[in-house]
Design a protein around this motif. Structure first.
Motif, PDB file in Angstrom:
ATOM      1  N   GLU B  76       0.677  -1.229   0.001  1.00 35.13           N
ATOM      2  CA  GLU B  76      -0.069   0.004  -0.090  1.00 35.13           C
ATOM      3  C   GLU B  76       0.847   1.231   0.170  1.00 35.13           C
ATOM      4  O   GLU B  76       0.155   2.546  -0.227  1.00 35.13           O
ATOM      5  CB  GLU B  76      -1.132   0.086   1.226  1.00 35.13           C
ATOM      6  CG  GLU B  76      -2.288  -0.816   1.062  1.00 35.13           C
ATOM      7  CD  GLU B  76      -3.099  -0.954   2.547  1.00 35.13           C
ATOM      8  OE1 GLU B  76      -2.577  -0.284   3.164  1.00 35.13           O
ATOM      9  OE2 GLU B  76      -3.778  -1.904   2.367  1.00 35.13           O
ATOM     10  N   VAL B  78       2.878   2.321  -1.935  1.00 39.64           N
ATOM     11  CA  VAL B  78       3.067   2.857  -3.393  1.00 39.64           C
ATOM     12  C   VAL B  78       2.246   4.078  -3.499  1.00 39.64           C
ATOM     13  O   VAL B  78       1.261   4.209  -2.921  1.00 39.64           O
ATOM     14  CB  VAL B  78       2.390   1.818  -4.380  1.00 39.64           C
ATOM     15  CG1 VAL B  78       2.373   2.485  -5.660  1.00 39.64           C
ATOM     16  CG2 VAL B  78       3.078   0.335  -4.430  1.00 39.64           C
ATOM     17  N   PRO B  80       0.331   7.227  -4.639  1.00 35.33           N
ATOM     18  CA  PRO B  80      -1.330   6.954  -5.600  1.00 35.33           C
ATOM     19  C   PRO B  80      -0.767   7.519  -7.110  1.00 35.33           C
ATOM     20  O   PRO B  80      -0.119   8.582  -7.360  1.00 35.33           O
ATOM     21  CB  PRO B  80      -2.245   8.239  -4.889  1.00 35.33           C
ATOM     22  CG  PRO B  80      -1.303   9.121  -4.049  1.00 35.33           C
ATOM     23  CD  PRO B  80       0.190   8.164  -3.662  1.00 35.33           C
ATOM     24  N   GLU B  81      -1.636   6.949  -7.843  1.00 35.12           N
ATOM     25  CA  GLU B  81      -1.365   7.229  -9.136  1.00 35.12           C
ATOM     26  C   GLU B  81      -1.682   8.761  -9.734  1.00 35.12           C
ATOM     27  O   GLU B  81      -3.042   9.115  -9.141  1.00 35.12           O
ATOM     28  CB  GLU B  81      -2.267   6.196 -10.155  1.00 35.12           C
ATOM     29  CG  GLU B  81      -1.668   6.075 -11.456  1.00 35.12           C
ATOM     30  CD  GLU B  81      -2.591   4.874 -12.136  1.00 35.12           C
ATOM     31  OE1 GLU B  81      -2.638   3.802 -11.672  1.00 35.12           O
ATOM     32  OE2 GLU B  81      -3.013   5.381 -12.951  1.00 35.12           O
ATOM     33  N   LEU B  82      -0.892   9.420 -10.250  1.00 37.49           N
ATOM     34  CA  LEU B  82      -1.491  10.701 -10.929  1.00 37.49           C
ATOM     35  C   LEU B  82      -2.566  10.863 -11.841  1.00 37.49           C
ATOM     36  O   LEU B  82      -2.450   9.974 -12.584  1.00 37.49           O
ATOM     37  CB  LEU B  82       0.024  11.441 -11.296  1.00 37.49           C
ATOM     38  CG  LEU B  82       1.193  11.499 -10.310  1.00 37.49           C
ATOM     39  CD1 LEU B  82       2.334  12.171 -11.265  1.00 37.49           C
ATOM     40  CD2 LEU B  82       0.933  12.394  -9.222  1.00 37.49           C
ATOM     41  N   ILE B  83      -3.354  11.830 -11.567  1.00 36.88           N
ATOM     42  CA  ILE B  83      -4.437  12.011 -12.082  1.00 36.88           C
ATOM     43  C   ILE B  83      -3.931  12.749 -13.511  1.00 36.88           C
ATOM     44  O   ILE B  83      -3.277  13.491 -13.594  1.00 36.88           O
ATOM     45  CB  ILE B  83      -5.602  12.786 -11.815  1.00 36.88           C
ATOM     46  CG1 ILE B  83      -6.071  12.339 -10.325  1.00 36.88           C
ATOM     47  CG2 ILE B  83      -6.824  13.140 -12.772  1.00 36.88           C
ATOM     48  CD1 ILE B  83      -7.075  13.304  -9.692  1.00 36.88           C
ATOM     49  N   PRO B  84      -4.149  11.887 -14.795  1.00 40.59           N
ATOM     50  CA  PRO B  84      -3.789  12.688 -16.025  1.00 40.59           C
ATOM     51  C   PRO B  84      -4.341  13.878 -16.488  1.00 40.59           C
ATOM     52  O   PRO B  84      -5.706  14.059 -16.207  1.00 40.59           O
ATOM     53  CB  PRO B  84      -3.966  11.436 -17.084  1.00 40.59           C
ATOM     54  CG  PRO B  84      -5.143  10.749 -16.518  1.00 40.59           C
ATOM     55  CD  PRO B  84      -5.115  10.578 -15.101  1.00 40.59           C
ATOM     56  N   TYR B 199     -11.714  11.444 -12.447  1.00 39.49           N
ATOM     57  CA  TYR B 199     -10.686  10.733 -11.770  1.00 39.49           C
ATOM     58  C   TYR B 199     -10.782  10.626 -10.177  1.00 39.49           C
ATOM     59  O   TYR B 199     -10.826  11.618  -9.717  1.00 39.49           O
ATOM     60  CB  TYR B 199      -9.437  10.873 -11.984  1.00 39.49           C
ATOM     61  CG  TYR B 199      -9.199  10.940 -13.794  1.00 39.49           C
ATOM     62  CD1 TYR B 199      -9.553  11.917 -14.716  1.00 39.49           C
ATOM     63  CD2 TYR B 199      -8.818   9.518 -14.347  1.00 39.49           C
ATOM     64  CE1 TYR B 199      -9.358  11.994 -15.950  1.00 39.49           C
ATOM     65  CE2 TYR B 199      -8.641   9.438 -15.603  1.00 39.49           C
ATOM     66  CZ  TYR B 199      -8.901  10.546 -16.522  1.00 39.49           C
ATOM     67  OH  TYR B 199      -8.684  10.580 -17.723  1.00 39.49           O
ATOM     68  N   GLN B 201      -8.578   9.326  -6.769  1.00 42.42           N
ATOM     69  CA  GLN B 201      -7.018   8.700  -6.485  1.00 42.42           C
ATOM     70  C   GLN B 201      -7.460   7.675  -5.534  1.00 42.42           C
ATOM     71  O   GLN B 201      -8.015   7.729  -4.266  1.00 42.42           O
ATOM     72  CB  GLN B 201      -6.282   9.877  -5.965  1.00 42.42           C
ATOM     73  CG  GLN B 201      -5.546  10.614  -6.951  1.00 42.42           C
ATOM     74  CD  GLN B 201      -4.533  11.702  -6.310  1.00 42.42           C
ATOM     75  OE1 GLN B 201      -4.823  12.151  -5.215  1.00 42.42           O
ATOM     76  NE2 GLN B 201      -3.589  11.723  -6.906  1.00 42.42           N
TER      77      GLN B 201
END
Lengths: 284, 201
Positions: B76, B78, B80-84, B199, B201
């Motif tokens: 966990e 990791v 958070p994936e960036l919002i494109p 999106y 996160q």
């Protein structure tokens, strides 16, 4: 070339205004017109010889965009052409090309409808049909006229919709009727902005937003010597800018009110007054 | 070659005979009622009972749980994936070769006209800018002088004039359009499908 030009420009301009300031606003006593207020003379503070007045510069801002100059027309045409050349084909344009290709294939003798992909037995709506339908829908909408022509006279606020207009009033100053911006004498205990708001209250049904507490310009004139009493040499008028919110459709009295553009001001106002007023009325 | 084949066949026969012998034994062994020689020496009733809970087992289970939790936490951590940002991504449509527009080549006169028009435009815009700046400067100067005069007149009025105006902002004004507004116009209701991507996160 621009930088040195600017350096020379500034001091000259200052010199002009510096010398201008001494003679500004002071009307010569040799003027034949008498300008004095017949009502009581109240002084602003003990010892000050000037009576104060508050005036309002009410503007009706433009409602429609201005017509383009020839150079602007030419340039906008060029820009559109260049953008079209540098663009890619849109979905609609691709569809038009496909439809045209399909039509040309239909015209050929050895046309086989089974070879068409995604054809089936459905009715095809071509992109051209869609365009025609959209044009028809546009024609159903009738926008209002841009220019009213010369039907409207000076007292209507619907005059030149592409320019900003200023309200002028014919007031008696002394024995004469003079065109000026609406002004009213200052009373003790109120700010000058409140004086300006009072000046505006005389007009019927006008909602205006005053732009700030500070005056945008001033004008002072001396009373002729025989009228000057003790303690009042002349009057100082402070102008406040206001913007008209909602357009009033009631036509005002022809001879006492006028909505004028900046270039038309010279036909109404006296030269000295005009000189001061032109400084803060903008024709941008 | 032949000898090897024969050997293989004999071996396979032996194996199959062995398996046929053992099959009976295997079938017997797999039945739970009969013990085989190889299985541990436990009697049948004991094997049917459930195992007794020993103290070591809960601890072992706890240790297993903790290890799993630690592994989960590591995963966990990791970021958070960036919002494109959709404005920065050129869509695949732009790289489609079928969409290239055929541009006619410009004549010499046309290029000349364009270059001269651009220069004329820059001169026009420059003079327009100069005029605007001069007008603004003039208006500011007029205001400054007015405030100076007011200060000479009375301090109170001057202080009231330079105070901030609280009622002015938020200021709204409808700007100029191409055609003036139609009085008493009822705009038709429009339907739209909102396809913006949201999106999380």
């Amino acid at each position: 070339m621009a930088a040195p030009f600017r350096c020379i420009y500034r001091p000259l301009w200052r010199v002009i205004t510096g010398s201008g300031r001494l003679t500004v606003g002071m009307r010569n006593i040799s003027f034949t017109e008498n300008h004095f207020s017949a009502t009581n003379h109240k002084t602003a503070s003990v010892g000050s010889p000037w009576t104060l007045h508050g005036a309002v510069c009410l503007q009706r801002l433009p409602v429609i965009s201005q017509d383009r100059n020839p150079i602007e027309e030419e340039f906008s045409g060029l820009m559109q052409q260049m953008e079209l050349e540098r663009s890619l084909l849109s979905d609609h344009e691709l569809r038009l090309l496909e439809d045209a290709a399909r039509m040309s294939r239909k015209q050929e003798e050895d046309y086989d409808s089974d070879e068409e992909e995604d054809y089936g037995d459905k009715e095809i709506v071509t992109a051209q049909d869609l365009e025609d339908a959209w044009e028809q829908k546009l024609k159903q909408f009738h926008p209002a006229q841009r220019s009213n022509g010369d039907k409207l006279d000076v007292s209507s606020s619907e005059r030149c919709l592409a320019d900003s207009l200023v309200l002028l009033i014919k007031q008696d100053v002394g024995s004469q009727k003079v065109w000026l911006l609406p002004q009213v004498q200052w009373k003790a205990g109120e700010t000058l902005r409140q004086t300006a708001e009072r000046a505006l209250a005389h007009l019927p049904d006008v909602k205006a937003t005053f732009l700030g507490n500070a005056p945008c310009g001033f004008y002072k004139y001396k009373y002729p010597k025989d009228i000057q009493k003790e303690g009042s040499v002349g009057a100082k008028v402070f102008f406040f800018k206001a913007v008209m919110c909602s357009p009033n459709h009631l036509p005002l009295e022809k001879n006492s009110f006028a909505w004028v553009k900046k270039d038309e001001l010279k036909d109404f106002l006296t030269p000295e007054y005009l000189k001061q007023v032109n400084r803060f009325i903008m024709s941008l | 070659m032949n000898m090897a084949g024969i050997v293989c066949r004999t071996l396979s026969r032996v194996v199959s005979s062995q398996t046929s012998c053992c099959s009976s034994v295997v079938s017997v062994r797999h039945s739970h009622w009969f013990t085989s020689i190889l299985s541990p020496k436990t009697s049948v009733p004991l094997r049917a009972e459930p195992k007794k809970k020993k103290k070591v087992d809960p601890r072992r289970e706890q240790m297993m749980k903790e290890r799993l939790k630690k592994k989960l936490k590591k995963l966990e951590r990791v970021p958070p994936e960036l919002i494109p940002i959709e404005d920065f991504i050129t869509t695949a449509k732009c790289f489609d070769e079928t969409r290239v527009r055929e541009v006619p080549k410009l004549s010499f006169e046309e290029t000349e006209r364009r270059a001269l028009l651009l220069k004329h435009w820059s001169r026009y815009k420059f003079s327009q800018h100069q005029a605007e700046m001069a007008e603004i400067k003039e208006a500011l100067e007029a205001q400054r002088q007015a405030l100076e005069e007011l200060k000479i007149e009375s301090e109170d009025l001057y202080k009231a004039a330079i105070g901030p105006d609280t009622d002015l902002f938020p200021f709204q004004h409808q700007g100029p359009c191409y055609t003036p507004p139609i009085p008493n116009y009822e705009a038709p209701d429009g339907k739209y499908n909102d396809i913006t991507r949201v999106y999380t996160q």
